[in-house]
Design a protein around this motif. Structure first.
Motif, PDB file in Angstrom:
ATOM      1  N   GLN B 125       0.838  -1.203   0.000  1.00 47.27           N
ATOM      2  CA  GLN B 125       0.000   0.000   0.000  1.00 47.27           C
ATOM      3  C   GLN B 125       0.877   1.259   0.000  1.00 47.27           C
ATOM      4  OE1 GLN B 125      -3.131  -0.291  -0.590  1.00 47.27           O
ATOM      5  NE2 GLN B 125      -3.573   1.907  -0.516  1.00 47.27           N
ATOM      6  N   LYS B 128       2.226   1.645  -3.512  1.00 47.74           N
ATOM      7  CA  LYS B 128       1.186   2.159  -4.412  1.00 47.74           C
ATOM      8  C   LYS B 128       0.956   3.649  -4.164  1.00 47.74           C
ATOM      9  CE  LYS B 128      -1.545  -2.085  -5.037  1.00 47.74           C
ATOM     10  NZ  LYS B 128      -2.848  -2.719  -4.790  1.00 47.74           N
ATOM     11  N   THR B 129       0.961   4.041  -2.889  1.00 43.20           N
ATOM     12  CA  THR B 129       0.747   5.448  -2.573  1.00 43.20           C
ATOM     13  C   THR B 129       1.921   6.290  -3.069  1.00 43.20           C
ATOM     14  OG1 THR B 129      -0.493   4.770  -0.637  1.00 43.20           O
ATOM     15  CG2 THR B 129       0.238   7.057  -0.671  1.00 43.20           C
ATOM     16  N   VAL B 131       3.858   5.895  -5.616  1.00 36.68           N
ATOM     17  CA  VAL B 131       3.879   6.135  -7.063  1.00 36.68           C
ATOM     18  C   VAL B 131       2.499   6.547  -7.594  1.00 36.68           C
ATOM     19  CG1 VAL B 131       5.833   4.569  -7.453  1.00 36.68           C
ATOM     20  CG2 VAL B 131       3.499   3.693  -7.713  1.00 36.68           C
ATOM     21  N   SER B 132       1.601   6.907  -6.677  1.00 38.31           N
ATOM     22  CA  SER B 132       0.232   7.220  -7.126  1.00 38.31           C
ATOM     23  C   SER B 132       0.164   8.534  -7.908  1.00 38.31           C
ATOM     24  CB  SER B 132      -0.739   7.248  -5.944  1.00 38.31           C
ATOM     25  OG  SER B 132      -0.362   8.261  -5.046  1.00 38.31           O
ATOM     26  N   LEU B 135       1.507   8.477 -13.519  1.00 40.96           N
ATOM     27  CA  LEU B 135       0.635   7.662 -14.365  1.00 40.96           C
ATOM     28  C   LEU B 135       1.455   6.797 -15.309  1.00 40.96           C
ATOM     29  CD1 LEU B 135      -2.138  10.237 -15.389  1.00 40.96           C
ATOM     30  CD2 LEU B 135      -2.265   8.454 -13.636  1.00 40.96           C
ATOM     31  N   TYR B 141       0.937  -1.191 -13.756  1.00 37.79           N
ATOM     32  CA  TYR B 141       1.609  -0.918 -12.468  1.00 37.79           C
ATOM     33  C   TYR B 141       2.094  -2.158 -11.726  1.00 37.79           C
ATOM     34  CZ  TYR B 141      -0.781   3.619 -13.060  1.00 37.79           C
ATOM     35  OH  TYR B 141      -1.258   4.799 -13.560  1.00 37.79           O
ATOM     36  N   ILE B 145       5.210  -2.025  -9.140  1.00 42.62           N
ATOM     37  CA  ILE B 145       5.099  -2.270  -7.693  1.00 42.62           C
ATOM     38  C   ILE B 145       6.054  -3.406  -7.299  1.00 42.62           C
ATOM     39  CG2 ILE B 145       3.511  -3.067  -5.871  1.00 42.62           C
ATOM     40  CD1 ILE B 145       1.256  -1.698  -7.718  1.00 42.62           C
TER      41      ILE B 145
END
Lengths: 335, 162
Positions: B125, B128-129, B131-132, B135, B141, B145
């Motif tokens: 998590q 993911k955050t 590289v949020s 785009l 992704y 990840i």
């Protein structure tokens, strides 16, 4: 309330259209130091075609992929390979490179046959060596190449491939493609009936690709296609007003981002296609095609409401639940 | 507009050049300094392709005016790898197959570096955050990840363990 659903999407997709001419060409040269130079018009836009074409040339010539140099999409030197579109390049340019490599290989095998006093048909190239009747011999491809050069013999190949152009009859019917890729995807989703938001929890994507020349890049294509499919199903909508795009920015045209990524299980199914290079077909577009259908079916499974237009936005879900008289949707509070 | 004297440290080297104050940090990096590894995508802070580190923090270089970056320590993708080699994050991106067209990659790697400089055992998590803001339209992704997870393992000395 949160409701879960599971949905399935299936597809088949034509690879190598035959309704119109659809050729690709390739040139190949084994240079003095053993480098395999491949010239192709195939533009690599990130899907990995240059790597795949290098693997095909290396596989046919029995050399390391590190020895292959692909010059791709340079209109100054490379032959036409048509567009990088329609999931066609592995199949069509792959065949062109395979034929070019085969032509150069014939020169090498003929030379090797002379050196070994053997029939060329008993020989093959693998691991950088000449093999005879299934046994590795000490003679290397580079030594055969040097023997060719000593006589002034060049080791060139050219190839082109066009799936037989069948055309169409007067009713517009015909055999439109050389082969087909097949896929099934299963989506597990969760809908929040208060907000209308759909979360994709899990996607299983099984794709028949003929043969995966590069399994990791096939996986990457499948995963990328799945995520684009989530965008297609749930987020992405070009809003047109009198021909003008009303949401031309990423802030308004929403793409899936890293936080939207579900569990994705890519399953590669290999059913070799006899007309494909080493049995390969295409996967580029197929990866995206069944995703939205699987998600829409999963939404229908969760809510008992079927949606016929995409994207399935929270607004559409709340409106549908409200029309259905589902008490859990409280439109008034949200709007 | 009258240029001002822009001094900063970019990739460990001091820079000192006259810059028009209305220019973006992205323009200084790409056009004045020729460091074209930093990409311009949307130019309005949505895509993250122009991510650089400003005093260790990831920023969209298209949204930072040059005067705001004056005196700062700036890291671009060119400053990530050691001379003649690759940074473990770059190696991990290669190994995981996290690069397709490559346009988002410099920004992704810097966003990942900002995370891993602070946390060598991030949760999925957290990755993911981190590289949020970047785009990617090719990979889905997943392998990005995976690459950040792999880089974390490499950097914390766990070698190939993932």
């Amino acid at each position: 309330m949160k409701k879960r659903g599971i949905g399935v999407g299936c597809m088949f997709y034509g690879i190598g259209n035959t309704g119109m001419p659809n050729p690709a060409g390739a040139f190949l040269d084994l240079t003095d130091d053993g480098t395999v130079l491949v010239l192709t018009g195939c533009a690599d836009i990130g899907q990995g075609s240059s790597t795949v074409l290098a693997q095909i040339a290396a596989g046919e010539l029995g050399v390391n992929i590190e020895d292959v140099l692909v010059v791709a999409g340079d209109t100054g030197v490379s032959p036409d390979a048509g567009a990088t579109s329609a999931s066609r390049q592995t199949y069509i340019s792959g065949n062109a490179v395979l034929l070019a490599a085969r032509q150069a290989k014939e020169v090498l095998l003929e030379e090797a046959a002379g050196i070994m006093a053997a029939a060329a048909s008993d020989l093959c190239l693998r691991d950088g060596h000449v093999w005879r009747a299934g046994e590795k011999t000490p003679l290397t491809v580079k030594e055969v190449l040097a023997a060719c050069r000593k006589k002034g013999k060049l080791t060139l190949g050219s190839g082109w491939f066009n799936p037989e152009t069948t055309g169409m009859d007067e009713t517009g019917r015909g055999a439109p493609y050389a082969t087909y890729s097949y896929a099934t995807q299963v989506a597990e989703i969760e809908v929040d009936t208060e907000t209308g938001k759909v979360s994709v929890l899990r996607l299983v994507a099984a794709h028949d690709v003929g043969r995966a020349i590069n399994p990791k890049s096939v996986e990457g294509q499948i995963e990328g296609g799945c995520l684009m499919g989530i965008g297609y199903a749930l987020l992405e909508e070009v809003k047109l007003t009198e021909g003008r795009i009303g949401n031309p920015r990423y802030a308004e045209y929403l793409l899936p981002m890293s936080l939207d990524v579900p569990e994705i299980h890519a399953i590669i199914v290999e059913e070799p296609e006899i007309t494909g290079p080493f049995g390969a077909k295409g996967v580029g577009e197929p990866a995206l095609i069944p995703t939205a259908a699987a998600i829409a079916n999963a939404v229908a499974d969760a809510l008992g409401v079927r949606f016929y237009d995409l994207p399935i936005t929270p607004e559409k879900i709340l409106a549908a639940l409200s029309a259905k008289g589902d008490g859990s949707a409280r439109m008034g509070e949200i709007t | 507009m009258k240029p001002f004297r822009f001094t900063a440290t970019i990739n460990g080297r001091p820079v000192d050049l006259p810059v028009n104050p209305h220019r973006r940090l992205l323009d200084v990096i790409r056009d004045d300094l020729g460091l074209t590894g930093t990409k311009e995508g949307c130019g309005e802070g949505e895509c993250g392709a122009c991510t650089v580190l400003l005093n260790g923090r990831p920023v969209n270089a298209c949204l930072v005016l040059a005067p705001e970056a004056a005196g700062c320590e700036i890291t671009t993708i060119e400053g990530v790898a050691p001379e003649g080699g690759l940074h473990p994050i770059q190696e991990a991106f290669l190994e995981a197959g996290a690069v397709q067209c490559g346009y988002c990659t410099p920004g992704m790697i810097l966003a990942a570096k900002a995370l891993l400089d602070k946390d060598l055992s991030p949760t999925d998590q957290a990755i993911k955050t981190a590289v949020s803001g970047n785009l990617c339209r090719c990979t889905g992704y997943i392998k990005i990840i995976e690459a950040v997870r792999l880089a974390a393992a490499k950097l914390s000395g766990e070698g190939d363990a993932v």
